[in-house]
Design a protein around this motif. Structure first.
Motif, PDB file in Angstrom:
ATOM      1  N   UNK A 173       0.830  -1.198   0.000  1.00  0.00           N
ATOM      2  CA  UNK A 173       0.000   0.000   0.000  1.00  0.00           C
ATOM      3  C   UNK A 173       0.874   1.261   0.000  1.00  0.00           C
ATOM      4  N   UNK A 174       1.956   1.224   0.773  1.00  0.00           N
ATOM      5  CA  UNK A 174       2.835   2.392   0.832  1.00  0.00           C
ATOM      6  C   UNK A 174       3.575   2.579  -0.493  1.00  0.00           C
ATOM      7  N   UNK A 175       3.881   1.446  -1.174  1.00  0.00           N
ATOM      8  CA  UNK A 175       4.514   1.550  -2.481  1.00  0.00           C
ATOM      9  C   UNK A 175       3.590   2.216  -3.502  1.00  0.00           C
ATOM     10  N   UNK A 176       2.305   1.916  -3.381  1.00  0.00           N
ATOM     11  CA  UNK A 176       1.342   2.499  -4.321  1.00  0.00           C
ATOM     12  C   UNK A 176       1.301   4.026  -4.216  1.00  0.00           C
ATOM     13  N   UNK A 177       1.560   4.527  -3.011  1.00  0.00           N
ATOM     14  CA  UNK A 177       1.522   5.987  -2.846  1.00  0.00           C
ATOM     15  C   UNK A 177       2.923   6.587  -2.907  1.00  0.00           C
ATOM     16  N   UNK A 178       3.921   5.725  -3.200  1.00  0.00           N
ATOM     17  CA  UNK A 178       5.269   6.218  -3.373  1.00  0.00           C
ATOM     18  C   UNK A 178       6.032   6.433  -2.095  1.00  0.00           C
ATOM     19  N   UNK A 179       5.576   5.850  -0.994  1.00  0.00           N
ATOM     20  CA  UNK A 179       6.234   6.060   0.295  1.00  0.00           C
ATOM     21  C   UNK A 179       7.467   5.162   0.449  1.00  0.00           C
ATOM     22  N   UNK A 180       7.443   3.986  -0.214  1.00  0.00           N
ATOM     23  CA  UNK A 180       8.581   3.065  -0.163  1.00  0.00           C
ATOM     24  C   UNK A 180       8.905   2.641  -1.585  1.00  0.00           C
ATOM     25  N   UNK A 182      10.253  -0.328  -4.607  1.00  0.00           N
ATOM     26  CA  UNK A 182       9.968  -1.712  -4.999  1.00  0.00           C
ATOM     27  C   UNK A 182      10.869  -2.689  -4.233  1.00  0.00           C
ATOM     28  N   UNK A 183      12.053  -2.241  -3.870  1.00  0.00           N
ATOM     29  CA  UNK A 183      12.963  -3.092  -3.089  1.00  0.00           C
ATOM     30  C   UNK A 183      12.343  -3.470  -1.756  1.00  0.00           C
ATOM     31  N   UNK A 184      11.693  -2.536  -1.099  1.00  0.00           N
ATOM     32  CA  UNK A 184      11.038  -2.833   0.179  1.00  0.00           C
ATOM     33  C   UNK A 184       9.951  -3.886   0.010  1.00  0.00           C
ATOM     34  N   UNK A 185       9.191  -3.779  -1.083  1.00  0.00           N
ATOM     35  CA  UNK A 185       8.149  -4.776  -1.341  1.00  0.00           C
ATOM     36  C   UNK A 185       8.771  -6.144  -1.576  1.00  0.00           C
ATOM     37  N   UNK A 392      13.267   6.828  10.557  1.00  0.00           N
ATOM     38  CA  UNK A 392      14.621   6.506  11.018  1.00  0.00           C
ATOM     39  C   UNK A 392      15.001   5.039  10.800  1.00  0.00           C
ATOM     40  N   UNK A 393      14.034   4.181  10.496  1.00  0.00           N
ATOM     41  CA  UNK A 393      14.301   2.760  10.247  1.00  0.00           C
ATOM     42  C   UNK A 393      13.638   2.351   8.942  1.00  0.00           C
ATOM     43  N   UNK A 394      14.242   1.335   8.277  1.00  0.00           N
ATOM     44  CA  UNK A 394      13.712   0.865   7.007  1.00  0.00           C
ATOM     45  C   UNK A 394      12.818  -0.356   7.227  1.00  0.00           C
TER      46      UNK A 394
END
Length: 491
Positions: A173-180, A182-185, A392-394
């Motif tokens: 969901x956060x990737x869809x809004x550009x917050x994270x 593709x690597x995080x997904x 502050x954390x990934x």
């Protein structure tokens, strides 16, 4: 009732807590007491050991039999189908009966020493039976704790999968809004796939543990309850070893077998000595009035006769080709082997006790360390999640923290299992994990002495026992086990 059961325990507090629980609680399939009671009543290894001991008991009457009087007889009936032309006294038919009584007086010590060896082997067998009991109980405890450990591990892994599924959805969901990125997904998806693989392995391990439980206990595990604490554990390995040297049933059995082998060597040497016996025999013969071809006989010959004799018979061996000496040397070598085996059993007991003691203490230390790790990992995960919300954390930091917490939780569950199993194994090696130590109802205990007293004096040749059916229960109708667990199995 409970107090009277406790008073019946052996001296010393070994397994006192477990014994009190056995005495006070009804037998249930979902607690350790019920599992131990079920295995005691239906385990095939234990049932086979009891039958083997009953066979050992028969060695005493077998060894005694050569020293008792023996009575035998021979009966012969003959029809003379064709007579010689000059045999005018030949009967047409004859019957004879020859009873013989023999009473042994001296056999060179073969019977005395053989009987002594047989009695000692009964004692060795009874000690070995107690060792089998302890071994079966150790298997039950291990299987019981394995099911608890693996059920908890499955619960932890299922929790982890559920958490990672939520993480993946949130990350997507956060990737869809550009917050994270593709690597995080991808990282979240990878950890979820690995977690699902770990869950499948944990489920397979749980099924294996449950099937092992069915094998040992004879019934499927239900909702297994936490086991009661074990008491009577030693303070030092030296204390444990000293108790084991006095009480370990396998070591006691080895000592008795070595003693019996010494009597075997004495019995083997009896072959070179004379044997003396009293004997009495008789003979009755009748020709059915056919002697000499007439009912009255010919020339006054009697148609029947009876004879009897008695005396002393001495058999004196003069030369047997070295057989008695070879037999005695063989028995002496076997006695030496039994003595070495006794020392080997003592070494093994000492090693087992020291190893179990070390494993028990180490597992207790690991419990403490893993509990610290669980508490710290839980706190770390909470902090990482909070820090992630402010950037502050990934996502990877969160995944690592979750994995670290899971690893600590699984380690804690395994350490608790290892500590309990090692403690019980230590008590078993010390000789304090037998049926009498568990406080079972005396009416339910198997007493091998009962059968020994029943058969040791039997002398009748037709005193047979009726065929018996197997005492162990079969598990062919037990359903195949699954990895289903109750919700509370997951901490």
């Amino acid at each position: 009732m409970m107090q009277s059961m406790v008073r019946r325990l052996r001296a010393g507090p070994a397994l006192a807590a477990l014994a009190i629980a056995v005495a006070a609680a009804p037998v249930r399939a979902d607690d350790l007491q019920g599992a131990l009671a079920a295995a005691y009543a239906t385990n095939p290894d234990l049932a086979a050991a009891r039958a083997t001991q009953r066979a050992t008991d028969e060695g005493v009457p077998i060894a005694r039999a050569p020293g008792l009087p023996s009575l035998s007889g021979t009966a012969t009936y003959t029809e003379f189908l064709k007579q010689g032309p000059n045999n005018f006294l030949a009967p047409k038919r004859a019957f004879s009966a020859d009873p013989t009584l023999s009473v042994p007086i001296f056999s060179g010590g073969a019977v005395r020493n053989g009987l002594a060896a047989a009695k000692i082997r009964v004692e060795a067998g009874q000690a070995g039976l107690r060792g089998t009991e302890a071994g079966v109980f150790s298997q039950v405890v291990a299987a019981y704790m394995d099911v608890i450990r693996d059920a908890a591990t499955v619960g932890l892994n299922r929790n982890n999968v559920a958490v990672l599924e939520v993480n993946l959805k949130a990350t997507s969901d956060r990737f869809e809004i550009g917050d994270v990125t593709r690597t995080d997904v991808a990282q979240s998806n990878s950890r979820l796939a690995l977690a699902r693989a770990d869950l499948r392995n944990a489920e397979a391990a749980l099924v294996g543990s449950r099937e092992r439980y069915v094998q040992v206990v004879g019934q499927a595990p239900l909702d297994l309850q936490p086991p009661p604490p074990l008491a009577g554990l030693p303070a030092t390995p030296e204390e444990a070893v000293q108790v084991a040297l006095d009480s370990n049933p396998d070591l006691l059995a080895a000592r008795q077998r070595a003693k019996a082998a010494g009597f075997d060597a004495k019995a083997a040497g009896a072959g070179r000595f004379p044997t003396i016996s009293l004997y009495s025999s008789g003979d009755y013969s009748t020709y059915f009035g056919s002697l000499g071809g007439g009912a009255g006989g010919v020339g006054g010959f009697a148609q029947s006769q009876t004879t009897a004799q008695a005396g002393v018979r001495a058999t004196i061996p003069l030369f047997q080709g070295g057989l008695p000496a070879a037999r005695q040397r063989q028995a002496q070598a076997n006695a030496s082997a039994a003595q070495e085996q006794e020392i080997g059993a003592e070494r093994q007991v000492i090693a087992n006790v020291r190893s179990a003691y070390t494993q028990w203490r180490a597992a207790n230390d690991v419990i403490t360390l893993n509990q610290t790790a669980v508490d710290a990992a839980a706190l770390s995960l909470e902090g990482v999640r909070a820090e992630n919300t402010v950037g502050n954390r990934t996502i990877l930091n969160i995944l690592d923290a979750e994995q670290e917490l899971l690893r600590a939780q699984v380690g804690l569950v395994a350490a608790r299992r290892n500590a309990y199993v090692a403690a019980f194994n230590l008590l078993a090696a010390m000789g304090h994990a037998q049926a009498t130590d568990l406080g079972f109802d005396p009416a339910s205990l198997y007493d091998p002495e009962v059968n020994y007293r029943r058969v040791r004096g039997r002398v009748f040749d037709w005193a047979l026992d009726a065929p018996t059916l197997p005492k162990a229960t079969r598990t062919v109708d037990t359903p195949a086990q699954t990895a289903t667990i109750a919700a509370q199995s997951a901490p």
